[in-house]
Design a protein around this motif. Structure first.
Motif, PDB file in Angstrom:
ATOM      1  N   VAL A   1      19.649 -29.990 -12.801  1.00  0.00           N
ATOM      2  CA  VAL A   1      20.093 -28.786 -12.119  1.00  0.00           C
ATOM      3  C   VAL A   1      21.284 -29.064 -11.195  1.00  0.00           C
ATOM      4  O   VAL A   1      22.221 -28.284 -11.126  1.00  0.00           O
ATOM      5  CB  VAL A   1      18.928 -28.153 -11.331  1.00  0.00           C
ATOM      6  N   PHE A   2      21.240 -30.182 -10.484  1.00  0.00           N
ATOM      7  CA  PHE A   2      22.246 -30.398  -9.439  1.00  0.00           C
ATOM      8  C   PHE A   2      23.332 -31.419  -9.786  1.00  0.00           C
ATOM      9  O   PHE A   2      24.210 -31.673  -8.979  1.00  0.00           O
ATOM     10  CB  PHE A   2      21.557 -30.809  -8.133  1.00  0.00           C
ATOM     11  N   ALA A   3      23.253 -32.009 -10.995  1.00  0.00           N
ATOM     12  CA  ALA A   3      24.194 -33.078 -11.335  1.00  0.00           C
ATOM     13  C   ALA A   3      25.648 -32.605 -11.235  1.00  0.00           C
ATOM     14  O   ALA A   3      26.484 -33.263 -10.617  1.00  0.00           O
ATOM     15  CB  ALA A   3      23.906 -33.598 -12.732  1.00  0.00           C
ATOM     16  N   GLU A   4      25.941 -31.442 -11.803  1.00  0.00           N
ATOM     17  CA  GLU A   4      27.314 -30.946 -11.870  1.00  0.00           C
ATOM     18  C   GLU A   4      27.914 -30.796 -10.467  1.00  0.00           C
ATOM     19  O   GLU A   4      29.063 -31.140 -10.225  1.00  0.00           O
ATOM     20  CB  GLU A   4      27.321 -29.578 -12.582  1.00  0.00           C
ATOM     21  N   LEU A   5      27.082 -30.337  -9.530  1.00  0.00           N
ATOM     22  CA  LEU A   5      27.552 -30.139  -8.157  1.00  0.00           C
ATOM     23  C   LEU A   5      28.006 -31.443  -7.531  1.00  0.00           C
ATOM     24  O   LEU A   5      28.796 -31.461  -6.607  1.00  0.00           O
ATOM     25  CB  LEU A   5      26.425 -29.552  -7.300  1.00  0.00           C
ATOM     26  N   MET A   6      27.429 -32.549  -8.015  1.00  0.00           N
ATOM     27  CA  MET A   6      27.792 -33.828  -7.417  1.00  0.00           C
ATOM     28  C   MET A   6      28.822 -34.577  -8.244  1.00  0.00           C
ATOM     29  O   MET A   6      29.018 -35.771  -8.065  1.00  0.00           O
ATOM     30  CB  MET A   6      26.529 -34.675  -7.246  1.00  0.00           C
ATOM     31  N   GLY A   7      29.405 -33.868  -9.193  1.00  0.00           N
ATOM     32  CA  GLY A   7      30.487 -34.474  -9.948  1.00  0.00           C
ATOM     33  C   GLY A   7      30.045 -35.268 -11.153  1.00  0.00           C
ATOM     34  O   GLY A   7      30.823 -36.026 -11.726  1.00  0.00           O
ATOM     35  N   ILE A   8      28.771 -35.133 -11.523  1.00  0.00           N
ATOM     36  CA  ILE A   8      28.320 -35.829 -12.726  1.00  0.00           C
ATOM     37  C   ILE A   8      28.378 -34.821 -13.879  1.00  0.00           C
ATOM     38  O   ILE A   8      27.759 -33.762 -13.781  1.00  0.00           O
ATOM     39  CB  ILE A   8      26.868 -36.334 -12.573  1.00  0.00           C
ATOM     40  N   PRO A   9      29.145 -35.108 -14.927  1.00  0.00           N
ATOM     41  CA  PRO A   9      29.235 -34.168 -16.042  1.00  0.00           C
ATOM     42  C   PRO A   9      27.847 -33.872 -16.600  1.00  0.00           C
ATOM     43  O   PRO A   9      27.057 -34.785 -16.820  1.00  0.00           O
ATOM     44  CB  PRO A   9      30.083 -34.912 -17.083  1.00  0.00           C
ATOM     45  N   ASN A  10      27.556 -32.600 -16.768  1.00  0.00           N
ATOM     46  CA  ASN A  10      26.202 -32.230 -17.167  1.00  0.00           C
ATOM     47  C   ASN A  10      26.258 -31.211 -18.294  1.00  0.00           C
ATOM     48  O   ASN A  10      26.665 -30.073 -18.079  1.00  0.00           O
ATOM     49  CB  ASN A  10      25.482 -31.656 -15.939  1.00  0.00           C
ATOM     50  N   PRO A  11      25.871 -31.578 -19.490  1.00  0.00           N
ATOM     51  CA  PRO A  11      25.979 -30.663 -20.633  1.00  0.00           C
ATOM     52  C   PRO A  11      25.090 -29.426 -20.506  1.00  0.00           C
ATOM     53  O   PRO A  11      25.372 -28.412 -21.126  1.00  0.00           O
ATOM     54  CB  PRO A  11      25.534 -31.526 -21.820  1.00  0.00           C
ATOM     55  N   VAL A  12      24.032 -29.502 -19.682  1.00  0.00           N
ATOM     56  CA  VAL A  12      23.152 -28.330 -19.604  1.00  0.00           C
ATOM     57  C   VAL A  12      23.357 -27.542 -18.314  1.00  0.00           C
ATOM     58  O   VAL A  12      22.507 -26.760 -17.916  1.00  0.00           O
ATOM     59  CB  VAL A  12      21.659 -28.724 -19.763  1.00  0.00           C
ATOM     60  N   ALA A  13      24.499 -27.768 -17.656  1.00  0.00           N
ATOM     61  CA  ALA A  13      24.736 -27.117 -16.366  1.00  0.00           C
ATOM     62  C   ALA A  13      24.638 -25.601 -16.476  1.00  0.00           C
ATOM     63  O   ALA A  13      24.043 -24.939 -15.619  1.00  0.00           O
ATOM     64  CB  ALA A  13      26.106 -27.517 -15.825  1.00  0.00           C
ATOM     65  N   TYR A  14      25.203 -25.063 -17.550  1.00  0.00           N
ATOM     66  CA  TYR A  14      25.206 -23.607 -17.724  1.00  0.00           C
ATOM     67  C   TYR A  14      23.774 -23.075 -17.805  1.00  0.00           C
ATOM     68  O   TYR A  14      23.420 -22.069 -17.192  1.00  0.00           O
ATOM     69  CB  TYR A  14      25.985 -23.260 -18.999  1.00  0.00           C
ATOM     70  N   GLN A  15      22.930 -23.794 -18.541  1.00  0.00           N
ATOM     71  CA  GLN A  15      21.552 -23.350 -18.724  1.00  0.00           C
ATOM     72  C   GLN A  15      20.721 -23.484 -17.449  1.00  0.00           C
ATOM     73  O   GLN A  15      19.768 -22.745 -17.239  1.00  0.00           O
ATOM     74  CB  GLN A  15      20.868 -24.155 -19.838  1.00  0.00           C
ATOM     75  N   THR A  16      21.054 -24.471 -16.621  1.00  0.00           N
ATOM     76  CA  THR A  16      20.190 -24.712 -15.457  1.00  0.00           C
ATOM     77  C   THR A  16      20.717 -24.047 -14.192  1.00  0.00           C
ATOM     78  O   THR A  16      20.081 -24.129 -13.147  1.00  0.00           O
ATOM     79  CB  THR A  16      20.035 -26.221 -15.189  1.00  0.00           C
ATOM     80  N   LEU A  17      21.878 -23.381 -14.327  1.00  0.00           N
ATOM     81  CA  LEU A  17      22.503 -22.812 -13.138  1.00  0.00           C
ATOM     82  C   LEU A  17      21.561 -21.858 -12.392  1.00  0.00           C
ATOM     83  O   LEU A  17      21.425 -21.910 -11.174  1.00  0.00           O
ATOM     84  CB  LEU A  17      23.783 -22.075 -13.552  1.00  0.00           C
ATOM     85  N   GLU A  18      20.891 -21.027 -13.158  1.00  0.00           N
ATOM     86  CA  GLU A  18      20.079 -20.011 -12.483  1.00  0.00           C
ATOM     87  C   GLU A  18      18.829 -20.594 -11.842  1.00  0.00           C
ATOM     88  O   GLU A  18      18.106 -19.903 -11.140  1.00  0.00           O
ATOM     89  CB  GLU A  18      19.721 -18.878 -13.445  1.00  0.00           C
ATOM     90  N   LEU A  19      18.558 -21.894 -12.096  1.00  0.00           N
ATOM     91  CA  LEU A  19      17.392 -22.515 -11.448  1.00  0.00           C
ATOM     92  C   LEU A  19      17.727 -22.965 -10.028  1.00  0.00           C
ATOM     93  O   LEU A  19      16.842 -23.218  -9.225  1.00  0.00           O
ATOM     94  CB  LEU A  19      16.921 -23.739 -12.241  1.00  0.00           C
ATOM     95  N   GLN A  20      19.039 -23.060  -9.748  1.00  0.00           N
ATOM     96  CA  GLN A  20      19.450 -23.635  -8.462  1.00  0.00           C
ATOM     97  C   GLN A  20      18.794 -22.980  -7.250  1.00  0.00           C
ATOM     98  O   GLN A  20      18.208 -23.684  -6.431  1.00  0.00           O
ATOM     99  CB  GLN A  20      20.963 -23.591  -8.333  1.00  0.00           C
TER     100      GLN A  20
END
Lengths: 561, 91
Positions: free
Chosen positions: B45-64
């Motif tokens: 869920v939070f990887a993208e926010l910390m600069g780690i490329p995350n292929p499922v960021a779009y899918q997990t965004l609403e879990l934030q």
């Protein structure tokens, strides 16, 4: 003499010990304070630190410390006659084990419920802390080896126990699923589980299982040892909720039921003791009673393993400091009860001294088998269960205790190996499977090296296990004494037992070293030397630390005056 | 108290004691196993926010927003004493 007197005398002594001596220790020495905010409240996190009902906690402490060891030890030590074993169990439980367990919990509670390993570093020193880790590893190694050998022997001597012992695993697996996945309440599943277990116990005598005489050149004893280690390896890799937790729970219930049945049967059947108080004519090769008695009966008199339980988990859950008396002292009295029951059944479950002598042909014989046979005779005449069923019941009880301990033991050893892998930067060791393989492999070498492969080795390794256990107890008593000294309280009640333990342990190790070299059992010679080294270093640490603290306390009081 | 009530109370107390007896020694182990599983989800869920490329960021965004409450204990467990993200100031 009637065995009822022995059982009743022991019970009265335990009750007196709990009411009088533990009260004295709790009030005058440890000065348990009902107003003290325990770590369970101060650091409450709903996970590790949770204030828990004292009776529940007592049940845990009791069931996790009482297992197969307080059965095997006294059943082996009875070879010197019932007198010494009885006296050591009573005196040991009241003046050694109770104080040790209570002290371990109290010291831990006063140190944020940290484990003994962690506050040993503070109170004694870094070296002692490292020594402690080595002793713990050796203890785990020994416990797994010795229990695999004991289980193998029981499966061969009581073939009717094989089916129920393995079906207990299935029962535990189902119970685990019901509770974890389906959130079932506990009452009915546990009653159902027990009913299923007793149903299999009933079936056991009808379907005895024996392994073939030779598979790949291995006799049945060796085959069972390998099977047990394979089981332990797999079981220790499963998540705890799946097998270990429900097994532990069922064992706990079994312990209460088994103890009840044993004492009830003894009081109803009122058997005669056939063994003399002092066996004037022990089999050839029996080692001298001093110091070997004190390491042959470790659990049941005093066992250092308790301090690991007490300071690791129990102390985090103590609701009120004064509860420690019931939990710690009461827990070890519970274990003493099991040891006492064992002494009673192995001395009075036989019709004559001659029959008894056919079981005890040499030192290390007896063990679970003597307990099962003697106990079955008493239970069947006491409460009228069939002899076969009673034998199966008692054998399965002991096997389940030993099996669960193996599961836990291998698991802990794996953690230690994985930790080494991390500390020394060897990534392959951190792998689950590799670490488990190493843990099981070392235990297996020990089990086979001790003569378990042919099934002739008996329990040669047993006293060695006892020495390690006593060594840990000695170290724990040292830590408690030092803490008492630091607080300016009377420390003789823990220091004297410690001195006695370390002395007998070192003497016993020297004695055993001699006989092991004579028998050319080199694996055990290595083990003995390792433990002896650790024992001497601990004794030196103890003397050094004590003198240091004593001088410091002396100079401080001089400065004040 | 009627007999029925008495039995019911007795059974519920037995139930409670039994479940304490069952769960108390393993509470810590279970919680840690649960956290291990949670940590992977948190990373998703939070990887993208910390600069780690995350292929499922779009899918997990609403879990934030749902997992925000757990964010604090998670970053502490991961060895960061303060929140690594500028816009999530939990401590």
């Amino acid at each position: 003499m009637s065995a009822t007197y022995l059982a009743a005398g022991g019970l009265i002594a335990f009750i007196a010990g709990y009411l009088l001596y533990s009260e004295f220790i709790a009030r005058r020495v440890f000065r348990l304070d009902p107003g003290y905010r325990t770590p369970a409240h101060r650091l409450q996190d709903g996970i590790d630190y949770v204030p828990t009902n004292r009776f529940v906690l007592w049940g845990h402490h009791f069931t996790s410390v009482a297992g197969a060891a307080p059965i095997i030890g006294p059943a082996v030590a009875i070879i010197w006659g019932w007198g010494p074993a009885f006296a050591w169990v009573i005196v040991g439980t009241i003046f050694f084990a109770g104080v040790h367990d209570l002290g371990a919990i109290w010291t831990s509670v006063r140190h944020d419920a940290r484990s003994i390993g962690s506050f040993t570093g503070d109170l004694v020193g870094k070296r002692a802390q490292n020594l402690l880790m080595i002793v713990i590893f050796l203890l785990l190694l020994m416990v797994n080896a010795v229990f695999a050998v004991a289980i193998a022997k029981s499966f061969i001597n009581t073939p009717s126990s094989v089916l129920p012992a393995w079906s207990a695993i299935v029962v535990a697996l189902i119970l685990g699923q019901l509770i974890y996945r389906y959130r079932a309440g506990l009452l009915w599943p546990s009653l159902g589980g027990l009913a299923a277990l007793y149903f299999f116990l009933y079936l056991g005598p009808a379907f005895p299982v024996s392994l073939p005489d030779h598979v790949l050149g291995l006799v049945p004893n060796a085959q069972w040892i390998i099977i047990m280690f394979a089981y332990a390896a797999i079981a220790s890799m499963l998540p705890v909720w799946m097998l270990l937790q429900p097994r532990d729970y069922i064992n706990g219930l079994q312990l209460f039921i088994g103890l009840g049945i044993l004492y009830l049967s003894v009081f109803i059947s009122n058997p005669e003791i056939v063994v003399p108080a002092f066996n004037q004519d022990p089999p050839e090769g029996t080692p001298p009673i001093f110091p070997l008695l004190f390491v042959t009966i470790a659990c049941g008199a005093i066992s250092g393993f308790h301090s690991l339980v007490g300071s690791g988990t129990t102390s985090k859950q103590i609701n009120c400091e004064t509860d420690a008396r019931l939990v710690g002292y009461g827990g070890s009295v519970g274990e003493g009860l099991l040891a006492l029951a064992t002494i009673v059944v192995v001395t009075s479950g036989y019709t004559s001294l001659d029959e008894w002598k056919t079981v005890y042909t040499r030192f290390g014989d007896g063990g679970i088998t003597a307990f099962v046979n003697g106990g079955a005779a008493i239970v069947s005449s006491g409460i009228g269960l069939s002899r076969e069923f009673s034998a199966t019941l008692l054998a399965v009880m002991a096997i389940l205790f030993a099996g669960t301990t193996m599961d836990t033991g291998v698991r802990l050893q794996r953690y230690i190996v994985q930790e080494w892998g991390q500390d020394y930067g060897i990534p392959v060791l951190t792998n689950h499977v590799v670490a488990t393989f190493i843990a099981v492999g070392t235990c297996m070498i020990l089990a086979f090296g001790a003569g378990g492969s042919s099934g002739t080795g008996g329990m040669t390794i047993w006293p060695l296990f006892g020495t390690t256990n006593q060594l840990l107890a000695g170290l724990c008593l040292l830590v408690i004494s030092l803490y008492l000294l630091k607080l300016g309280r009377p420390f003789w009640f823990t220091l004297l037992p410690m001195t006695f333990l370390l002395m007998t342990t070192i003497l016993a190790l020297f004695q055993q070293l001699g006989s092991l070299i004579n028998e050319a059992k080199w694996v055990l010679v290595v083990m003995d030397t390792l433990i002896l080294g650790a024992a001497i270093m601990i004794a030196l640490e103890a003397i050094g630390a004590f003198l240091r603290k004593y001088r410091k306390a002396g100079s401080e009081s001089e400065a004040k005056s | 108290m009627t007999k029925k009530q008495f039995i019911r109370r007795f059974l519920s107390q037995a139930q409670e004691l039994a479940s304490e007896f069952y769960t108390a020694p393993y509470r810590g182990t279970m919680a840690k196993a649960g956290q291990d599983e949670d940590d992977i989800l948190m990373l998703f869920v939070f990887a993208e926010l910390m600069g780690i490329p995350n292929p499922v960021a779009y899918q997990t965004l609403e879990l934030q927003p749902l997992l925000l409450e757990r964010f604090h204990s998670w970053h502490r467990r991961m060895g960061m004493s303060h929140s690594p993200l500028d816009h999530i100031r939990c401590c």
